[in-house]
Design an enzyme around this catalytic site. Structure first.
Site, PDB file in Angstrom:
ATOM      1  N   PRO A   1       0.816  -1.215   0.000  1.00 41.68           N
ATOM      2  CA  PRO A   1       0.000   0.000   0.000  1.00 41.68           C
ATOM      3  C   PRO A   1       0.851   1.267   0.000  1.00 41.68           C
ATOM      4  CG  PRO A   1      -0.214  -1.194   2.094  1.00 41.68           C
ATOM      5  CD  PRO A   1       0.624  -2.029   1.201  1.00 41.68           C
TER       6      PRO A   1
ATOM      7  N   THR B   1       4.274   2.918   2.480  1.00 47.28           N
ATOM      8  CA  THR B   1       4.959   1.902   3.275  1.00 47.28           C
ATOM      9  C   THR B   1       6.468   1.927   3.052  1.00 47.28           C
ATOM     10  OG1 THR B   1       4.307   0.340   1.563  1.00 47.28           O
ATOM     11  CG2 THR B   1       3.086   0.268   3.622  1.00 47.28           C
TER      12      THR B   1
ATOM     13  N   GLU C   1     -22.321   7.798  22.782  1.00 45.95           N
ATOM     14  CA  GLU C   1     -20.957   7.317  23.051  1.00 45.95           C
ATOM     15  C   GLU C   1     -20.909   6.494  24.337  1.00 45.95           C
ATOM     16  OE1 GLU C   1     -18.837   7.410  20.766  1.00 45.95           O
ATOM     17  OE2 GLU C   1     -19.941   8.845  19.526  1.00 45.95           O
TER      18      GLU C   1
HETATM   19  P1  ADP Z   1       5.736   4.514  -0.863  1.00 47.42           P
HETATM   20  O1  ADP Z   1       6.751   4.691  -1.930  1.00 47.42           O
HETATM   21  O2  ADP Z   1       5.589   3.086  -0.417  1.00 47.42           O
HETATM   22  O3  ADP Z   1       4.404   5.144  -1.132  1.00 47.42           O
HETATM   23  P2  ADP Z   1       7.480   6.266   0.583  1.00 47.42           P
HETATM   24  O4  ADP Z   1       8.755   5.561   0.433  1.00 47.42           O
HETATM   25  O5  ADP Z   1       7.231   7.417  -0.324  1.00 47.42           O
HETATM   26  O6  ADP Z   1       6.267   5.240   0.461  1.00 47.42           O
HETATM   27  O7  ADP Z   1       7.328   6.695   2.103  1.00 47.42           O
HETATM   28  C1  ADP Z   1       6.975   8.005   2.459  1.00 47.42           C
HETATM   29  C2  ADP Z   1       7.677   8.427   3.718  1.00 47.42           C
HETATM   30  O8  ADP Z   1       7.227   7.664   4.830  1.00 47.42           O
HETATM   31  C3  ADP Z   1       9.162   8.204   3.688  1.00 47.42           C
HETATM   32  O9  ADP Z   1       9.830   9.262   3.063  1.00 47.42           O
HETATM   33  C4  ADP Z   1       9.508   8.104   5.163  1.00 47.42           C
HETATM   34  O10 ADP Z   1       9.608   9.387   5.736  1.00 47.42           O
HETATM   35  C5  ADP Z   1       8.289   7.435   5.738  1.00 47.42           C
HETATM   36  N1  ADP Z   1       8.483   5.991   5.885  1.00 47.42           N
HETATM   37  C6  ADP Z   1       7.774   5.003   5.276  1.00 47.42           C
HETATM   38  N2  ADP Z   1       8.217   3.789   5.657  1.00 47.42           N
HETATM   39  C7  ADP Z   1       9.224   3.990   6.525  1.00 47.42           C
HETATM   40  C8  ADP Z   1      10.091   3.124   7.263  1.00 47.42           C
HETATM   41  N3  ADP Z   1       9.996   1.786   7.190  1.00 47.42           N
HETATM   42  N4  ADP Z   1      11.021   3.692   8.057  1.00 47.42           N
HETATM   43  C9  ADP Z   1      11.139   5.026   8.144  1.00 47.42           C
HETATM   44  N5  ADP Z   1      10.356   5.890   7.477  1.00 47.42           N
HETATM   45  C10 ADP Z   1       9.400   5.402   6.674  1.00 47.42           C
END
Ligand code: ADP
Length: 369
Positions: A67, A70, A290
């Site tokens: 999704p 991630t 609630e």
């Molecule tokens: P996707 O490409 O899967 O949509 P991204 O790589 O663009 O997700 O993730 C967006 C941001 O979320 C990253 O730049 C980071 O800041 C944060 N992030 C997501 N997963 C992680 C992780 N496993 N560890 C640290 N930061 C994460």
């Protein structure tokens, strides 16, 4: 637009710029299994020659399935960072243009650039935008463009010398729509699934994003992780940032546990609206509603414990009874589901018992039930 029209079939001057990310695996919290699997790509990019001499077929394409948010893009950058190779990043949708032939030309350009400076990583986000199943005969012509683009991508992948050291990482959330041709050996023959982070992973991700922040003594990141089921890495990064903003607004530099709670509510429920004031009788009805949820949740043996009840309106919601699971379940028994249903319906039941009539406030409960 005029320019675009004149440039049909020719791609724009220099569309693809390579970066040299300094992201490493340390920036990606959790997902140890995924990292181990993808570390092979790093090894190959560091010394493609060695693989060739050993007669080993090197990884050519890795498909990351999961999704949004991630960390697929982050991981791809980390692979480039770890291997110290240039990183080309494109979105699948950017290939699909109005004019037939433009996408294919862009793919050609992209790989020409990558070949020039190989070893390199080519990252294609949302590959389903170009990689959807090709139509059989009889489909509308509008798909021509996408089909040509996909064919070009396939032939590029087949064409380059593996010893060159170009690895294509692609991301999608919809593997089922991909053309099977993409998944054949020598193309995206490796697939890694990147699910939403589990409890421990969420804690690790928040920790990474709190490294540059000052946390108060009452902040327990495990509690934060427990309160954020269903959050992606991107959501958690956003949460840490929002919590810091809450603290700053309050004139503090240190983030407290309450700041995380407030940030989380804002992300889940929307901003608290002072203008969204309820009439006194409405407030009364929301409180009854609630209380019904909370009471039945507290009295049901198998229901998740109540974490918070509020009748302060925020976003679209007038009130919330929040339950948080103690452990992360992967399987739900009938007893749990029965109790969950009872809790759902208890808001309306309370209104009926106490006020003698139901209201539209239960619409969402009924839909979910
Ligand atoms: P996707 O490409 O899967 O949509 P991204 O790589 O663009 O997700 O993730 C967006 C941001 O979320 C990253 O730049 C980071 O800041 C944060 N992030 C997501 N997963 C992680 C992780 N496993 N560890 C640290 N930061 C994460």
């Amino acid at each position: 637009m005029l320019q675009g029209a004149m440039g049909v079939g020719k791609s724009k001057a220099k569309v693809f710029d390579a970066e040299r990310p300094d992201t490493t695996f340390a920036n990606v919290a959790g997902y140890e299994g995924v990292k181990a699997e993808i570390a092979e790509v790093v090894d190959f990019l560091r010394q493609p020659e060695r693989y060739r001499r050993a007669g080993a077929t090197a990884p050519r394409g890795v498909l990351m399935i999961g999704p949004p948010g991630t960390g697929k893009t982050l991981l791809a950058r980390a692979v480039a960072g770890e291997a110290a190779v240039p990183f080309f990043s494109v979105a699948g949708s950017s290939f699909v243009e109005m004019f037939v032939g433009v996408g294919a030309a862009r793919v050609r350009d992209l790989f020409a650039e990558a070949r020039k400076i190989a070893p390199a990583i080519v990252f294609i986000d949302e590959i389903d935008a170009i990689g959807g199943r090709r139509a059989g005969s009889g489909m509308v012509v509008a798909n021509d463009e996408r089909e040509q683009t996909l064919n070009q991508l396939l032939s590029e992948m087949d064409g380059f010398d593996p010893a060159l050291g170009i690895v294509i990482l692609a991301a999608t959330n919809r593997p089922e729509v991909l053309d099977p041709a993409l998944l054949r050996p020598g193309r995206f023959d490796r697939q890694v699934t990147i699910p939403l982070p589990a409890l421990a992973e969420r804690a690790a991700i928040v920790k990474v994003h709190c490294e540059d922040k000052r946390l108060g003594p009452d902040v327990d990141l495990n509690v934060v992780a427990r309160g954020t089921p269903g959050f992606s890495g991107a959501d958690l990064a956003n949460l840490a940032n929002e919590a810091a903003i809450v603290a700053v607004r309050d004139g503090r530099e240190e983030i407290a546990a309450a700041d995380f709670a407030q940030a989380r509510d804002r992300i889940l429920l929307g901003r608290r609206e002072d203008s969204n004031v309820l009439l006194p009788e409405e407030k009364h009805a929301v409180a009854i509603h609630e209380a019904g949820h909370a009471l039945v949740a507290a009295l049901s043996t198998h229901a998740d414990p109540v974490a918070k009840v509020t009748i302060l309106p925020a976003g679209q919601t007038l009130g919330v009874t929040e339950q948080l699971p103690l452990v992360e379940r992967h399987l739900y028994g009938e007893d749990y589901l029965q109790d969950a249903l009872a809790v759902r319906l208890a808001g309306r039941a309370a209104e009926l018992v106490e006020l003698g009539q139901g209201s539209t406030g239960a619409a969402n409960d009924l839909a979910q039930a």
